[in-house]
Design an enzyme around this catalytic site. Structure first.
Site, PDB file in Angstrom:
ATOM      1  N   LYS A 256       0.802  -1.358   0.124  1.00 49.83           N
ATOM      2  CA  LYS A 256       0.079  -0.003  -0.013  1.00 49.83           C
ATOM      3  C   LYS A 256       1.032   1.227  -0.008  1.00 49.83           C
ATOM      4  CE  LYS A 256      -3.292   2.541   2.815  1.00 49.83           C
ATOM      5  NZ  LYS A 256      -4.213   2.398   4.218  1.00 49.83           N
ATOM      6  N   ASP A 261      -2.598  10.270   3.886  1.00 49.54           N
ATOM      7  CA  ASP A 261      -3.882   9.904   3.988  1.00 49.54           C
ATOM      8  C   ASP A 261      -4.652  10.791   5.104  1.00 49.54           C
ATOM      9  OD1 ASP A 261      -6.557   8.832   4.277  1.00 49.54           O
ATOM     10  OD2 ASP A 261      -5.699   6.709   5.486  1.00 49.54           O
ATOM     11  N   LYS A 268      -9.965  12.689   8.570  1.00 48.93           N
ATOM     12  CA  LYS A 268      -9.708  12.440   9.744  1.00 48.93           C
ATOM     13  C   LYS A 268      -9.492  13.773  10.958  1.00 48.93           C
ATOM     14  CE  LYS A 268      -6.574   8.611   8.277  1.00 48.93           C
ATOM     15  NZ  LYS A 268      -7.395   7.478   9.070  1.00 48.93           N
ATOM     16  N   ASP A 279       1.614   6.018   5.876  1.00 47.60           N
ATOM     17  CA  ASP A 279       0.663   5.127   5.115  1.00 47.60           C
ATOM     18  C   ASP A 279       1.121   4.586   3.809  1.00 47.60           C
ATOM     19  OD1 ASP A 279      -1.807   3.992   5.665  1.00 47.60           O
ATOM     20  OD2 ASP A 279      -3.000   5.635   4.617  1.00 47.60           O
ATOM     21  N   ASP A 338     -12.362   7.190   3.821  1.00 52.34           N
ATOM     22  CA  ASP A 338     -10.889   6.827   4.574  1.00 52.34           C
ATOM     23  C   ASP A 338     -10.689   5.496   4.758  1.00 52.34           C
ATOM     24  OD1 ASP A 338      -8.866   7.525   6.113  1.00 52.34           O
ATOM     25  OD2 ASP A 338      -9.987   7.797   8.191  1.00 52.34           O
ATOM     26  N   GLU A 340      -9.542   3.972   2.007  1.00 50.01           N
ATOM     27  CA  GLU A 340      -8.909   4.022   0.773  1.00 50.01           C
ATOM     28  C   GLU A 340      -7.874   2.919   0.485  1.00 50.01           C
ATOM     29  OE1 GLU A 340      -7.424   5.534   3.501  1.00 50.01           O
ATOM     30  OE2 GLU A 340      -5.452   5.055   3.048  1.00 50.01           O
ATOM     31  N   ARG A 342      -7.917  -0.347   0.754  1.00 52.72           N
ATOM     32  CA  ARG A 342      -8.404  -1.526  -0.040  1.00 52.72           C
ATOM     33  C   ARG A 342      -8.660  -1.103  -1.281  1.00 52.72           C
ATOM     34  NH1 ARG A 342     -12.760  -1.958   4.862  1.00 52.72           N
ATOM     35  NH2 ARG A 342     -11.172  -0.708   5.891  1.00 52.72           N
TER      36      ARG A 342
HETATM   37  N1  BES Z   1      -4.281   4.516   7.007  1.00 52.08           N
HETATM   38  C1  BES Z   1      -5.492   4.296   7.752  1.00 52.08           C
HETATM   39  C2  BES Z   1      -5.262   3.046   8.755  1.00 52.08           C
HETATM   40  C3  BES Z   1      -4.475   3.382  10.089  1.00 52.08           C
HETATM   41  C4  BES Z   1      -5.041   4.361  10.856  1.00 52.08           C
HETATM   42  C5  BES Z   1      -3.245   3.021  10.328  1.00 52.08           C
HETATM   43  C6  BES Z   1      -4.605   4.768  12.050  1.00 52.08           C
HETATM   44  C7  BES Z   1      -2.621   3.413  11.506  1.00 52.08           C
HETATM   45  C8  BES Z   1      -3.256   4.328  12.314  1.00 52.08           C
HETATM   46  C9  BES Z   1      -6.572   3.785   6.849  1.00 52.08           C
HETATM   47  O1  BES Z   1      -6.691   4.294   5.506  1.00 52.08           O
HETATM   48  C10 BES Z   1      -7.925   4.226   7.468  1.00 52.08           C
HETATM   49  O2  BES Z   1      -8.117   5.225   7.601  1.00 52.08           O
HETATM   50  N2  BES Z   1      -8.747   3.022   7.965  1.00 52.08           N
HETATM   51  C11 BES Z   1      -9.946   3.358   8.499  1.00 52.08           C
HETATM   52  C12 BES Z   1     -10.985   2.438   7.897  1.00 52.08           C
HETATM   53  C13 BES Z   1     -12.461   2.692   8.510  1.00 52.08           C
HETATM   54  C14 BES Z   1     -12.740   3.955   7.845  1.00 52.08           C
HETATM   55  C15 BES Z   1     -13.219   1.695   8.260  1.00 52.08           C
HETATM   56  C16 BES Z   1      -9.848   3.164   9.924  1.00 52.08           C
HETATM   57  O3  BES Z   1      -8.883   2.317  10.304  1.00 52.08           O
HETATM   58  O4  BES Z   1     -10.152   3.947  10.876  1.00 52.08           O
HETATM   59 ZN    ZN Z   2      -4.815   4.590   4.866  1.00 56.40          ZN
HETATM   60 MN    MN Z   3      -7.604   6.003   5.526  1.00 51.96          MN
END
Ligand code: BES
Ligand code: ZN
Ligand code: MN
Length: 508
Positions: A256, A261, A268, A279, A338, A340, A342
């Site tokens: 990835k 992000d 966020k 990220d 968010d 993104e 996947r």
């Molecule tokens: N890059 C983030 C995941 C992440 C968040 C990694 C905090 C490390 C610390 C990912 O893109 C994301 O934002 N995931 C969301 C998914 C949700 C919207 C279903 C998450 O984990 O909040």
């Molecule tokens: Zn992300």
């Molecule tokens: Mn995200």
């Protein structure tokens, strides 16, 4: 950092002119007439030093020892884990601000394993690594040279194997850390592609970079959807390491590469958002693994795929409810912009099909939920293939870069159902790391597949903020375990028993 290996007697070690001598002391260090052995025995006898992991004893200009500063570091049973901890603590104690070279004595460890030496080498790198790229007054670590000392020729052989692997791993780890640590404006998709192209100059590595036009032609509608909110053009990076004949099916690594992000329109919160420059740690780990492969040249074929872009809000950005068509033809309702990671990975997984891979492993800072589930100790591992899962778990153990297998029951996919597309990109909050993996699984049906969620392990926050380089050690050990000869050797040739060894010595 440079590493060299020397075979020295204890007497020679005592005469070694260095300002820093670090001696690893196991539970039963043996005896000797030299000043170093005498000092160690006395310190143990008097209760001033224990050979337990974590224990240190420092001496200055010790009689009969040429080194200015001497530190004894206990390693207990001399397991790689204890060695890593002892080297980390010992280096901290033995080096000062000006130390350029350290002599590290492993001669007391009697059956030296390659893994133990690799652990010592990576711990040295870890202790001396400093990020300098975006500082105006770069003051890189002074420690430049570590001389590893073993006591006899047999240990020297194991040490050499561990050293070569360790040095390659360190190059990979440091490459991964460097790119992961760079701020997003110094590590754009274009710059990341440039880093990959640099790797393309190394032996047996080829790199191809696709831009927006080529990606559109491929029909990567899901990847393009994430990139449409930013002015920064996307890149799809394809690396190949060709160490085996063309007929050998490759392992594909997918990283990835979200260079920043923000969350997009589902933005966020501000606190700690800077950490979303990390990220792209999955991408960095793929680049780092290729750096190490170039060093070791194993007989393998490996493909690296990196979908790289920013996730930004903006006038052109995707909106919650938008439906996009992935390269696989499956339509996706983007309920949360968010989620993104996947969306970029699914198109890369579809692209992986063309290599007819023996296995595909994706690596992603995918979910905050995985951080809640496993913390910073183990990466989450999901797999549709038991043999692949076992190989990854073992590689995690042997490299001390742990992961933990998580479930993929179909019931977890219920929440991804929607009335408006084939699949939604999010389910509810519960089991968030698993539902993300279930989403990816839909695009990985035609090969053995595993997914590593490294959201908790790829970087550290707080005062020690910085990339860890994980899971480069795991990936490298997994790949080296796929080399045919190494595999058959390990399974068909039983280890010589001490008795057989003794018999062989008499024959010789
Ligand atoms: N890059 C983030 C995941 C992440 C968040 C990694 C905090 C490390 C610390 C990912 O893109 C994301 O934002 N995931 C969301 C998914 C949700 C919207 C279903 C998450 O984990 O909040
Ligand atoms: Zn992300
Ligand atoms: Mn995200």
């Amino acid at each position: 950092m440079d590493f060299e290996l020397k075979t020295l007697t204890r007497a020679r070690i005592c005469a070694e002119k260095t300002d820093a001598l670090l001696v690893l002391v196991p539970q039963e260090p043996g005896t000797g007439n030299d000043p170093l052995s005498a000092l160690t025995a006395l310190a143990v006898k008097s209760g001033d030093f224990e050979a337990k992991p974590g224990k240190l004893l420092a001496a200055y200009r010790a009689p009969g020892i040429a080194a200015t500063r001497l530190v004894l570091a206990g390693v207990g049973d001399a397991s790689p884990k204890n060695i890593r901890a002892a080297v980390a603590a010992g280096l901290g104690a033995v080096k000062n601000g000006n130390t350029q070279g350290v002599v590290l004595c492993l001669d007391l460890l009697d059956t030296l394993q390659a893994d133990a030496v690799r652990a010592a080498v990576t711990a040295c790198s870890e202790a001396s690594y400093v990020y300098t790229t975006t500082k105006s007054k770069a003051s890189p670590s002074k420690l430049q040279r570590v001389t590893l000392v073993v006591g006899d020729a047999e240990n020297a052989k194991a040490a050499k194997a561990g050293l070569d692997k360790g040095v390659a791993l360190v190059k990979g780890l440091e490459f991964a850390k460097e790119w992961a640590n760079r701020p997003a404006n110094h590590a754009t998709p274009t710059l990341l592609a440039g880093a990959a192209k640099e790797l393309g100059k190394l032996r047996n590595i080829k790199v191809e970079v696709l831009g927006p036009k080529e990606v559109a032609k491929l029909g990567m509608g899901s990847f393009m959807a994430v990139a449409q909110g930013t002015a920064e053009p996307l890149r799809f990076i394809v690396l190949r390491y060709d160490g085996a004949p063309k007929t050998v099916a490759p392992v594909v690594l997918v990283g990835k590469g979200i260079t920043f992000d923000t969350g997009g329109i589902s933005i966020k919160p501000a606190a700690e958002m800077d950490e979303m420059k990390f990220d792209m740690c999955g991408a960095a780990s793929v680049l780092g693994t290729f750096r190490a492969l170039a060093e070791l040249q194993p007989a393998l074929n490996v493909v690296g795929l990196i979908p790289a872009c920013e996730n930004m809000p903006g006038g052109r950005a995707i909106k919650p409810g938008d439906v996009v068509t992935s390269m696989s033809g499956q339509t996706i309702e983007i309920l949360n912009t968010d989620a993104e990671g996947r969306l970029v990975l699914c198109d890369a997984l579809t692209y992986a099909e063309r290599f007819k891979p023996r296995a595909v492993v994706d690596i992603a800072t995918l979910t905050g939920a995985c951080v809640i589930a496993l913390g910073g100790v183990r990466s989450g591992m999901f797999s549709t293939d038991d043999a692949l899962a076992d190989a990854l778990a073992r590689a995690g153990e042997s490299s001390m870069d742990l992961c933990w297998r998580m479930p993929l029951d179909d019931d977890y996919a219920e929440g991804l159902k929607t009335n408006f597309a084939d699949v939604a990109n999010v389910a509810g909050r519960a089991g968030g790391a698993i539902t993300a993996a279930k989403f990816l699984q839909r695009f990985a049906a035609s090969f053995p597949w595993a997914h590593l969620d490294i959201a908790g392990t790829a970087w550290k926050g707080g005062a020690a903020k910085g990339a860890t380089g994980r899971p480069v050690p795991l990936l490298l050990d997994y790949l080296l375990g796929q080399v045919p000869s190494a595999k058959s050797k390990a399974s068909t040739k039983p280890k010589a028993s001490p008795k057989a060894k003794a018999a062989a010595r008499t024959r010789a």
